[in-house]
Scaffold this motif. Structure first.
Motif, mmCIF file in Angstrom:
data_model
loop_
_atom_site.group_PDB
_atom_site.id
_atom_site.type_symbol
_atom_site.label_atom_id
_atom_site.label_comp_id
_atom_site.label_asym_id
_atom_site.label_seq_id
_atom_site.Cartn_x
_atom_site.Cartn_y
_atom_site.Cartn_z
ATOM 1 N N UNK A 32 6.283 33.224 59.597
ATOM 2 C CA UNK A 32 5.086 32.444 59.934
ATOM 3 C C UNK A 32 3.899 32.893 59.091
ATOM 4 N N UNK A 33 3.774 34.190 58.884
ATOM 5 C CA UNK A 33 2.702 34.710 58.028
ATOM 6 C C UNK A 33 2.873 34.192 56.601
ATOM 7 N N UNK A 34 4.108 34.149 56.110
ATOM 8 C CA UNK A 34 4.373 33.646 54.763
ATOM 9 C C UNK A 34 4.045 32.174 54.616
ATOM 10 N N UNK A 35 4.373 31.389 55.644
ATOM 11 C CA UNK A 35 4.059 29.956 55.616
ATOM 12 C C UNK A 35 2.548 29.755 55.659
ATOM 13 N N UNK A 36 1.863 30.509 56.510
ATOM 14 C CA UNK A 36 0.407 30.375 56.582
ATOM 15 C C UNK A 36 -0.235 30.774 55.256
ATOM 16 N N UNK A 37 0.237 31.866 54.663
ATOM 17 C CA UNK A 37 -0.308 32.308 53.375
ATOM 18 C C UNK A 37 -0.083 31.243 52.303
ATOM 19 N N UNK A 45 -3.980 19.028 50.399
ATOM 20 C CA UNK A 45 -2.947 18.982 51.442
ATOM 21 C C UNK A 45 -1.557 19.192 50.828
ATOM 22 N N UNK A 46 -0.739 19.971 51.513
ATOM 23 C CA UNK A 46 0.587 20.314 51.011
ATOM 24 C C UNK A 46 1.669 19.773 51.942
ATOM 25 N N UNK A 47 2.735 19.281 51.353
ATOM 26 C CA UNK A 47 3.869 18.810 52.145
ATOM 27 C C UNK A 47 4.726 20.007 52.546
ATOM 28 N N UNK A 48 5.613 19.787 53.485
ATOM 29 C CA UNK A 48 6.543 20.848 53.886
ATOM 30 C C UNK A 48 7.382 21.289 52.692
ATOM 31 N N UNK A 49 7.708 20.354 51.802
ATOM 32 C CA UNK A 49 8.504 20.690 50.616
ATOM 33 C C UNK A 49 7.704 21.560 49.654
ATOM 34 N N UNK A 50 6.411 21.261 49.484
ATOM 35 C CA UNK A 50 5.547 22.104 48.647
ATOM 36 C C UNK A 50 5.496 23.521 49.207
ATOM 37 N N UNK A 51 5.338 23.619 50.515
ATOM 38 C CA UNK A 51 5.233 24.924 51.163
ATOM 39 C C UNK A 51 6.562 25.658 51.084
ATOM 40 N N UNK A 52 7.675 24.948 51.298
ATOM 41 C CA UNK A 52 9.002 25.563 51.207
ATOM 42 C C UNK A 52 9.225 26.147 49.814
ATOM 43 N N UNK A 54 6.877 27.162 47.687
ATOM 44 C CA UNK A 54 6.000 28.330 47.521
ATOM 45 C C UNK A 54 6.543 29.541 48.267
ATOM 46 N N UNK A 55 7.014 29.337 49.496
ATOM 47 C CA UNK A 55 7.564 30.447 50.275
ATOM 48 C C UNK A 55 8.866 30.940 49.642
ATOM 49 N N UNK A 56 9.675 30.022 49.151
ATOM 50 C CA UNK A 56 10.933 30.403 48.491
ATOM 51 C C UNK A 56 10.656 31.289 47.283
ATOM 52 N N UNK A 57 9.651 30.922 46.477
ATOM 53 C CA UNK A 57 9.287 31.751 45.316
ATOM 54 C C UNK A 57 8.828 33.127 45.772
ATOM 55 N N UNK A 64 14.521 26.380 53.611
ATOM 56 C CA UNK A 64 14.682 24.946 53.841
ATOM 57 C C UNK A 64 13.404 24.326 54.397
ATOM 58 N N UNK A 65 13.145 23.103 53.977
ATOM 59 C CA UNK A 65 11.946 22.400 54.440
ATOM 60 C C UNK A 65 11.969 22.195 55.951
ATOM 61 N N UNK A 66 13.160 22.007 56.560
ATOM 62 C CA UNK A 66 13.187 21.788 58.017
ATOM 63 C C UNK A 66 12.704 23.030 58.772
ATOM 64 N N UNK A 67 12.909 24.213 58.221
ATOM 65 C CA UNK A 67 12.353 25.435 58.827
ATOM 66 C C UNK A 67 10.829 25.420 58.742
#
Length: 152
Positions: A32-37, A45-52, A54-57, A64-67
């Motif tokens: 959750x901290x990683x997603x918020x960061x 505005x960022x999509x779930x895929x953009x965030x996924x 960034x977090x993956x990197x 996964x985007x569903x997470x």
């Protein structure tokens, strides 16, 4: 019109988000901290895929985007993030300890989204819904157009 806020940034924003989430009875996990960061690092505005992505990197493994969607739903419910409906994207709430309805100004040219507070307008909007026999839960107000930079 609106009301003033102290808008924390960086580590202070992360601490405010953690406090708000824990205050809502939820855990502040590493994910959750990683997603918020990641979300707070986007200028638009960022999509779930953009965030996924960034977090993956950042994690060095595929997320996964569903997470991400599940976490974003939690963040919206806990007032840590706001969903820009027309873009199917999210922005970090710069003042997670304050609950009120928001208005987004969305630039059709560059995608920049500006959050505006106008408590009088949103109070009137809620009252109009109540007068019509409708129970408002989460008003979403978005004004589409061009930002000052793109209009120039």
């Amino acid at each position: 019109m609106g009301h003033g806020h102290h808008e924390p940034e960086g580590d202070a924003l992360m601490r405010a988000a953690q406090a708000a989430l824990e205050g809502a009875g939820e855990q502040w996990t590493v994910m959750r901290a990683g997603v918020f960061a990641a979300l707070s690092g986007f200028a638009k505005p960022a999509s779930a895929y953009d965030i996924a992505e960034a977090v993956s990197r950042a994690e060095g493994r595929r997320i996964a985007a569903n997470s991400i969607y599940r976490i974003l739903d939690l963040f919206v419910a806990a007032n840590l993030a706001q969903r820009v409906e027309s873009a199917n994207a999210y922005v970090v709430n710069a003042h997670p300890g304050c609950r009120h309805d928001c208005i987004f100004l969305v630039c059709d040219a560059c995608g920049k989204t500006t959050h505006v507070d106008d408590d009088r307008l949103t109070r009137d909007l809620r009252q109009t819904a109540l007068t019509a026999g409708f129970q408002p839960e989460r008003p979403v107000v978005e004004v589409r157009g061009r930002c000052a930079e793109c209009a120039a």
